[in-house]
Design an enzyme around this catalytic site. Sequence first.
Site, PDB file in Angstrom:
ATOM      1  N   GLU A   1       3.336  -5.174 -13.345  1.00 21.13           N
ATOM      2  CA  GLU A   1       2.632  -6.367 -12.879  1.00 21.13           C
ATOM      3  C   GLU A   1       1.773  -6.094 -11.648  1.00 21.13           C
ATOM      4  OE1 GLU A   1       5.889  -6.107 -13.492  1.00 21.13           O
ATOM      5  OE2 GLU A   1       6.045  -7.167 -15.390  1.00 21.13           O
TER       6      GLU A   1
ATOM      7  N   HIS B   1      -0.514  10.408  14.266  1.00 27.52           N
ATOM      8  CA  HIS B   1      -0.716   9.474  13.150  1.00 27.52           C
ATOM      9  C   HIS B   1      -1.224   8.126  13.646  1.00 27.52           C
ATOM     10  CE1 HIS B   1      -0.006   6.809   9.750  1.00 27.52           C
ATOM     11  NE2 HIS B   1       0.513   6.008  10.670  1.00 27.52           N
TER      12      HIS B   1
ATOM     13  N   HIS C   1      15.405 -14.951 -15.280  1.00 25.91           N
ATOM     14  CA  HIS C   1      14.083 -15.259 -15.813  1.00 25.91           C
ATOM     15  C   HIS C   1      13.577 -16.653 -15.429  1.00 25.91           C
ATOM     16  CE1 HIS C   1      14.475 -11.578 -17.918  1.00 25.91           C
ATOM     17  NE2 HIS C   1      13.472 -11.792 -18.740  1.00 25.91           N
TER      18      HIS C   1
ATOM     19  N   HIS D   1      -5.380   5.018  14.704  1.00 23.68           N
ATOM     20  CA  HIS D   1      -4.846   6.190  14.008  1.00 23.68           C
ATOM     21  C   HIS D   1      -5.870   7.325  13.975  1.00 23.68           C
ATOM     22  CE1 HIS D   1      -2.885   2.533  12.520  1.00 23.68           C
ATOM     23  NE2 HIS D   1      -1.817   3.271  12.279  1.00 23.68           N
TER      24      HIS D   1
HETATM   25  C1  LIG Z   1       2.704  -0.781   1.953  1.00 26.29           C
HETATM   26  C2  LIG Z   1       2.679  -0.182   3.320  1.00 26.29           C
HETATM   27  N1  LIG Z   1       3.834   0.200   3.882  1.00 26.29           N
HETATM   28  C3  LIG Z   1       3.845   0.695   5.132  1.00 26.29           C
HETATM   29  C4  LIG Z   1       2.700   0.827   5.846  1.00 26.29           C
HETATM   30  C5  LIG Z   1       2.723   1.332   7.293  1.00 26.29           C
HETATM   31  N2  LIG Z   1       2.136   2.661   7.337  1.00 26.29           N
HETATM   32  C6  LIG Z   1       0.853   2.847   7.687  1.00 26.29           C
HETATM   33  S1  LIG Z   1       0.401   4.447   7.576  1.00 26.29           S
HETATM   34  C7  LIG Z   1       1.952   4.917   7.080  1.00 26.29           C
HETATM   35  C8  LIG Z   1       2.265   6.353   6.776  1.00 26.29           C
HETATM   36  C9  LIG Z   1       1.148   6.980   6.140  1.00 26.29           C
HETATM   37  O1  LIG Z   1       1.275   8.348   5.965  1.00 26.29           O
HETATM   38  P1  LIG Z   1       0.034   9.032   5.310  1.00 26.29           P
HETATM   39  O2  LIG Z   1      -0.381   8.206   4.192  1.00 26.29           O
HETATM   40  O3  LIG Z   1       0.428  10.431   5.016  1.00 26.29           O
HETATM   41  O4  LIG Z   1      -1.075   8.971   6.410  1.00 26.29           O
HETATM   42  P2  LIG Z   1      -1.282  10.019   7.592  1.00 26.29           P
HETATM   43  O5  LIG Z   1      -0.083   9.933   8.462  1.00 26.29           O
HETATM   44  O6  LIG Z   1      -1.413  11.329   6.955  1.00 26.29           O
HETATM   45  O7  LIG Z   1      -2.499   9.533   8.282  1.00 26.29           O
HETATM   46  C10 LIG Z   1       2.780   3.832   7.013  1.00 26.29           C
HETATM   47  C11 LIG Z   1       4.203   3.914   6.623  1.00 26.29           C
HETATM   48  C12 LIG Z   1       1.511   0.406   5.205  1.00 26.29           C
HETATM   49  N3  LIG Z   1       0.343   0.452   5.817  1.00 26.29           N
HETATM   50  N4  LIG Z   1       1.541  -0.070   3.943  1.00 26.29           N
END
Ligand SMILES: Cc1ncc(C[n+]2csc(CCOP(=O)(O)OP(=O)(O)O)c2C)c(N)n1
Length: 675
Positions: free
Chosen positions: A412, A265, A474, A29
């Site tokens: 939680e 990204h 529950h 990334h």
């Molecule tokens: C809980 C979770 N859901 C989904 C992902 C997959 N994922 C990695 S980065 C991302 C999007 C992130 O966007 P942003 O935080 O704005 O990062 P940027 O694109 O700006 O680098 C996703 C959906 C993850 N790492 N963790």
Amino acid sequence: MNDIHTMNHAADNIRILAAAMVEKAKSGHPGGAMGGADFINVLYSEFLLSDPDRPTWEGRDRFYLDPGHMAPMLYAELTLTGRFSIDEIMQLRQWGSPTPGHPEVCIERGIENSSGPLGQGHAYAVGAAIAAKFLSAKTGNPTFARETIYAYISDGGIQEEVSLGAARVAGTLGLDNLVMFYDANDIQLSTATSVVTSEDVAARYKALGWQVTEIDGNDVAEIRRALNWAKSVEGAPALIIGHCVMGKGALQADGSSYERSCKTHGAPLGGDAYRNTITHLGGNPDDAFQIFPDVAALYEKRLAELRQLAAERHKEEDAWAAQHPETAKMQADWFACRLPQLPWDSIQQKAGEATRNASSQCLAMLAQHVPNMICASADLSNSDKTDGFLKQTHELQRGDFSGAFFQAGVSELTMACVCIGMELHGGVISACGTFFVFSDYMKPALRMAALMELPVKYVWSHDAFRVGEDGPTHEPVEQEAQIRLMEKLHNHSGRPSMLVLRPADSMEATECWRLAMENTTSPTALLLSRQGIENLPAGTDYAGTRRGAYVVGGSDAQPDVILVASGSEVSTLCAGAQLLRKDGIRVRVVSVPSEGLFRQQDAAYQESVVPRGSRIFGLTAGLPVNLQAFLVGAAPESRIWGLESFGFSAPYKVLDQKLGFTAENVYAQVKEMLA
Ligand SMILES: Cc1ncc(C[n+]2csc(CCOP(=O)(O)OP(=O)(O)O)c2C)c(N)n1
Ligand SMILES: [Mg+2]
């Protein structure tokens, strides 16, 4: 003050290294990392305080990365600070390298947390900030009051629900040692953020009690000003919303801008886009893994500054330690995970108690004898019985961290993440309670605690359908099977990733708590009954608990059948055994608080408890799979009586009758089995 030109050059250097790592790995990334480069450069070259010669120094500032996908940004920065080599970052995402695709905790190298599941990373920072305040209050060591906990969050983390809980906790407790940078680049993985949210993030954080500022996140002077402001904020956590440019400085193959594109990204810039970008940023696309001389000099200078700043702090710490040698020794024990001698034998367990009450007795002792322990509950302390701990102390509050109970509110996952943060900070033992059925809300954090090998204790009461009248919402059924899978999953140290203990009575509960406290290398879960449980028969040697499974007192020699269970089902088996004995059947009863632990025992011991070829009858209030492993190598007529549906709403004794969890059914099943 460092000159702006050098600072911008350093940020470009980070961008080049990040893009180059991803390009070489052919995956990763680059975009977010390139946008965040300016902030991380200012933070590390001018603010974050560490001791270059003692990475694990207790009083260091800490940096918790939430978006683990921005690993290349962190690795590039840590290469400038000397914690990684160029060769190592060239191995991004490769087998055996210290630069995995998402960062994995390694304090020695300056990586304070594993990150990847968005949202959790910054919530750990809240826990660490609490830990610093708590340690300051408990020890009086001035170093803890000087610590700043930095968190870095991106659009994804802000969107994750846990950010609401983390922000509520930080705001409520007034964590003014917490500074968070929000990399607001308006772009996420598959869309612009505007497609999924119209939230006024500044308004949210202000509403939750934070101080907020908004800046150009790629402007050195503004970042510097904002960090100085954030550090000066008193009585509240500080949020810097940095409007950053995704893929800052990136160019496409045709030379046009590649900024603000989702495409950067999660994929290498690629081919000519990569070459154009590196050239544009002042690097050499054929030899991009370089540290510019002026940037190297900038970080050399920082290294010298850090040595001096750390030396001043150590002087202050030493003076404190000389005045408070006892406390200093205690603090050293806390950070080394050494426990004091604990008076386990002094705990008076009443017969016939619910194991949640027995746990409460243990917690009361721990509150009195383990001064660095923080116990939490997600608004169920009087029900999960963590109030045994609370009654010996008081709640952590804004401005007063002398207590040791964390009222997490009904959240939680937040609670579980905050506990991780306390453990990551070091010096603190954390425990947290709720109903077992709501462990589902905590699972993402359990997994991370297990991966990071953090010894959080989970206190889960209301462990089975005997919650009763509250009904199926529950009543945990499949939860035990789920959580016991973590005992089968090994961590990178080769040990079970979690210890899961379900005590059979109040005495065994004490032994389970003892094991939980002794376990400093993985999380421990305690599954505790709501209802009272008849004690195991006289003669039971509870020392067997630490072997995971053992023969309970009163068992017959050369048994015709071996009855196996954990938790309150063991006492049901004991009652069933009495009926069977009236028919002349010889019975052994085995309590299995942890099958995972049992399987770690030597083969001879396992064979002595459940000899191969035995006739086994297992009883579990969860899915039969909980005990299925005991059928391997057993006589073919062996069977397990479990629960294979959701529960029902009724008084628990009625449920016991209806669902077959009675001595009479044990008798009937075994008779049928032996027939
Ligand atoms: C809980 C979770 N859901 C989904 C992902 C997959 N994922 C990695 S980065 C991302 C999007 C992130 O966007 P942003 O935080 O704005 O990062 P940027 O694109 O700006 O680098 C996703 C959906 C993850 N790492 N963790
Ligand atoms: Mg983004």
